[in-house]
Design a protein around this motif. Structure first.
Motif, mmCIF file in Angstrom:
data_model
loop_
_atom_site.group_PDB
_atom_site.id
_atom_site.type_symbol
_atom_site.label_atom_id
_atom_site.label_comp_id
_atom_site.label_asym_id
_atom_site.label_seq_id
_atom_site.Cartn_x
_atom_site.Cartn_y
_atom_site.Cartn_z
ATOM 1 N N TRP A 1 0.823 -1.206 0.000
ATOM 2 C CA TRP A 1 0.000 0.000 0.000
ATOM 3 C C TRP A 1 0.860 1.260 0.000
ATOM 4 O O TRP A 1 0.586 2.214 -0.739
ATOM 5 C CB TRP A 1 -0.926 -0.016 1.229
ATOM 6 N N ALA A 2 1.901 1.259 0.834
ATOM 7 C CA ALA A 2 2.768 2.443 0.909
ATOM 8 C C ALA A 2 3.430 2.713 -0.440
ATOM 9 O O ALA A 2 3.484 3.855 -0.918
ATOM 10 C CB ALA A 2 3.813 2.265 2.002
ATOM 11 N N ALA A 3 3.937 1.648 -1.080
ATOM 12 C CA ALA A 3 4.590 1.811 -2.382
ATOM 13 C C ALA A 3 3.592 2.287 -3.433
ATOM 14 O O ALA A 3 3.902 3.163 -4.256
ATOM 15 C CB ALA A 3 5.228 0.493 -2.804
ATOM 16 N N ALA A 4 2.383 1.716 -3.399
ATOM 17 C CA ALA A 4 1.374 2.096 -4.382
ATOM 18 C C ALA A 4 0.946 3.556 -4.204
ATOM 19 O O ALA A 4 0.819 4.300 -5.183
ATOM 20 C CB ALA A 4 0.163 1.173 -4.264
ATOM 21 N N LEU A 5 0.745 3.985 -2.967
ATOM 22 C CA LEU A 5 0.312 5.358 -2.726
ATOM 23 C C LEU A 5 1.405 6.356 -3.082
ATOM 24 O O LEU A 5 1.120 7.435 -3.616
ATOM 25 C CB LEU A 5 -0.113 5.523 -1.268
ATOM 26 N N MET A 6 2.659 6.023 -2.797
ATOM 27 C CA MET A 6 3.755 6.911 -3.187
ATOM 28 C C MET A 6 3.833 7.019 -4.703
ATOM 29 O O MET A 6 4.098 8.096 -5.256
ATOM 30 C CB MET A 6 5.072 6.388 -2.618
ATOM 31 N N THR A 7 3.594 5.896 -5.391
ATOM 32 C CA THR A 7 3.579 5.926 -6.857
ATOM 33 C C THR A 7 2.433 6.783 -7.365
ATOM 34 O O THR A 7 2.586 7.559 -8.329
ATOM 35 C CB THR A 7 3.456 4.498 -7.413
ATOM 36 N N MET A 8 1.268 6.674 -6.719
ATOM 37 C CA MET A 8 0.117 7.484 -7.109
ATOM 38 C C MET A 8 0.415 8.972 -6.935
ATOM 39 O O MET A 8 0.046 9.793 -7.785
ATOM 40 C CB MET A 8 -1.105 7.098 -6.270
ATOM 41 N N ILE A 9 1.069 9.318 -5.847
ATOM 42 C CA ILE A 9 1.425 10.720 -5.623
ATOM 43 C C ILE A 9 2.370 11.210 -6.716
ATOM 44 O O ILE A 9 2.204 12.303 -7.273
ATOM 45 C CB ILE A 9 2.068 10.886 -4.232
ATOM 46 N N GLY A 10 3.369 10.392 -7.048
ATOM 47 C CA GLY A 10 4.300 10.772 -8.113
ATOM 48 C C GLY A 10 3.616 10.930 -9.461
ATOM 49 O O GLY A 10 3.893 11.881 -10.208
ATOM 50 N N LEU A 11 2.683 10.029 -9.777
ATOM 51 C CA LEU A 11 1.955 10.119 -11.046
ATOM 52 C C LEU A 11 1.058 11.356 -11.087
ATOM 53 O O LEU A 11 0.946 12.026 -12.124
ATOM 54 C CB LEU A 11 1.126 8.852 -11.259
ATOM 55 N N GLY A 12 0.423 11.664 -9.964
ATOM 56 C CA GLY A 12 -0.422 12.858 -9.917
ATOM 57 C C GLY A 12 0.376 14.129 -10.115
ATOM 58 O O GLY A 12 -0.021 15.025 -10.868
ATOM 59 N N LEU A 13 1.531 14.216 -9.452
ATOM 60 C CA LEU A 13 2.383 15.394 -9.621
ATOM 61 C C LEU A 13 2.901 15.494 -11.055
ATOM 62 O O LEU A 13 3.011 16.589 -11.613
ATOM 63 C CB LEU A 13 3.554 15.329 -8.636
ATOM 64 N N THR A 14 3.213 14.353 -11.654
ATOM 65 C CA THR A 14 3.724 14.349 -13.024
ATOM 66 C C THR A 14 2.670 14.809 -14.021
ATOM 67 O O THR A 14 2.963 15.584 -14.940
ATOM 68 C CB THR A 14 4.210 12.940 -13.402
ATOM 69 N N LEU A 15 1.435 14.349 -13.862
ATOM 70 C CA LEU A 15 0.380 14.768 -14.789
ATOM 71 C C LEU A 15 0.133 16.271 -14.705
ATOM 72 O O LEU A 15 -0.201 16.912 -15.703
ATOM 73 C CB LEU A 15 -0.912 14.010 -14.482
ATOM 74 N N GLY A 16 0.329 16.844 -13.525
ATOM 75 C CA GLY A 16 0.110 18.274 -13.361
ATOM 76 C C GLY A 16 1.241 19.144 -13.861
ATOM 77 O O GLY A 16 1.106 20.372 -13.905
ATOM 78 N N LEU A 17 2.370 18.530 -14.254
ATOM 79 C CA LEU A 17 3.516 19.309 -14.742
ATOM 80 C C LEU A 17 3.275 19.725 -16.193
ATOM 81 O O LEU A 17 3.855 19.165 -17.124
ATOM 82 C CB LEU A 17 4.806 18.495 -14.621
ATOM 83 N N ASN A 18 2.425 20.704 -16.368
ATOM 84 C CA ASN A 18 2.090 21.202 -17.697
ATOM 85 C C ASN A 18 2.320 22.709 -17.720
ATOM 86 O O ASN A 18 1.754 23.431 -16.886
ATOM 87 C CB ASN A 18 0.629 20.874 -18.025
ATOM 88 N N PRO A 19 3.136 23.212 -18.646
ATOM 89 C CA PRO A 19 3.394 24.663 -18.688
ATOM 90 C C PRO A 19 2.129 25.494 -18.818
ATOM 91 O O PRO A 19 2.046 26.593 -18.256
ATOM 92 C CB PRO A 19 4.291 24.814 -19.921
ATOM 93 N N ALA A 20 1.133 24.983 -19.545
ATOM 94 C CA ALA A 20 -0.111 25.746 -19.713
ATOM 95 C C ALA A 20 -0.829 25.914 -18.380
ATOM 96 O O ALA A 20 -1.396 26.984 -18.098
ATOM 97 C CB ALA A 20 -1.019 25.044 -20.718
#
Length: 232
Positions: free
Chosen positions: A7-26
């Motif tokens: 669970w800890a590994a999965a949630l940390m991965t989810m946090i990383g994916l969420g931050l990555t999707l939001g990395l948009n210059p627009a």
């Protein structure tokens, strides 16, 4: 213990994916604009985050029904072919130079740019940020792989649908967190916000046509050089 580690590994991965999707210059450009304007920040931010969440959730649900790996591979291959095509560079260079010439001609014909009748603050409707958010979370070469990985990680958390959606909620929180933190920090510094707003208003009122012409001209020359270089 193994379940906690998974669970800890999965949630940390989810946090990383969420931050990555939001990395948009627009997205960050729109955030900087709404903060600089310092008006209806909460409403605009809520619309933008709602659009992000809606687009991401739409992809999350759709990608549960098919594997987009082949689609992504084809898109990447066609993009690479377009990048290596000289005709693309030459066409882009010509279009950039035409745009630069048009901007320079406009500046010469109309030296004083007509001022807008409405202030800059009223130009962007709050709902337009929803459209921006949903487009940034759906359109792009990285959105499909990110959301596909999000779905796979959520599936690996548990067989129970409620627990999968709970993990996905962590992804949404991570997606929205940077923008909420920026807006919150901005609201707590009203003096700085007012000063930046004044600078923003002056910059908006400036005539940038020569700057646009120069940027378009440099981009056009660069594309033409790339198109004719033998080593390319």
């Amino acid at each position: 213990m193994d379940d906690i580690a998974r669970w800890a590994a999965a949630l940390m991965t989810m946090i990383g994916l969420g931050l990555t999707l939001g990395l948009n210059p627009a997205l960050y450009g729109a955030t900087a604009e709404m903060l600089a304007q310092n008006t209806r920040i909460a409403a605009r931010m809520a619309w933008m985050i709602g659009g992000l969440a809606s687009g991401a959730t739409l992809l999350y649900v759709l990608l549960q029904s098919f594997d987009p790996a082949e689609f992504v591979a084809v898109a990447q291959r066609r993009t690479a072919e377009a990048v290596l095509d000289r005709r693309v560079d030459l066409t882009a260079g010509a279009l950039f130079l035409v745009g630069a010439a048009a901007m320079a001609w406009w500046k010469v014909r109309v030296p004083i740019r007509p001022r807008a009748r409405t202030p800059a603050k009223s130009r962007s409707r709050s709902w337009s940020y929803y459209v921006l958010g949903i487009s940034c979370s759906v359109i792009g070469f990285t959105t499909l792989p990110i959301m596909y990985m999000t779905g796979r990680v959520a599936d690996g958390v548990s067989d129970h649908p409620l627990l999968r959606w709970l993990a996905y909620a962590v992804f949404l929180v991570a997606l929205a967190a940077p923008f909420v933190l920026l807006a919150t920090a901005w609201v707590h510094f009203p003096t700085t916000a007012a000063r930046v707003n004044r600078v923003y208003t002056r910059v908006i009122d400036m005539d940038h046509r020569w700057v646009y012409a120069a940027v378009l001209g440099v981009a056009g020359v660069a594309c033409l050089v790339l198109g004719v270089m033998p080593w390319r």
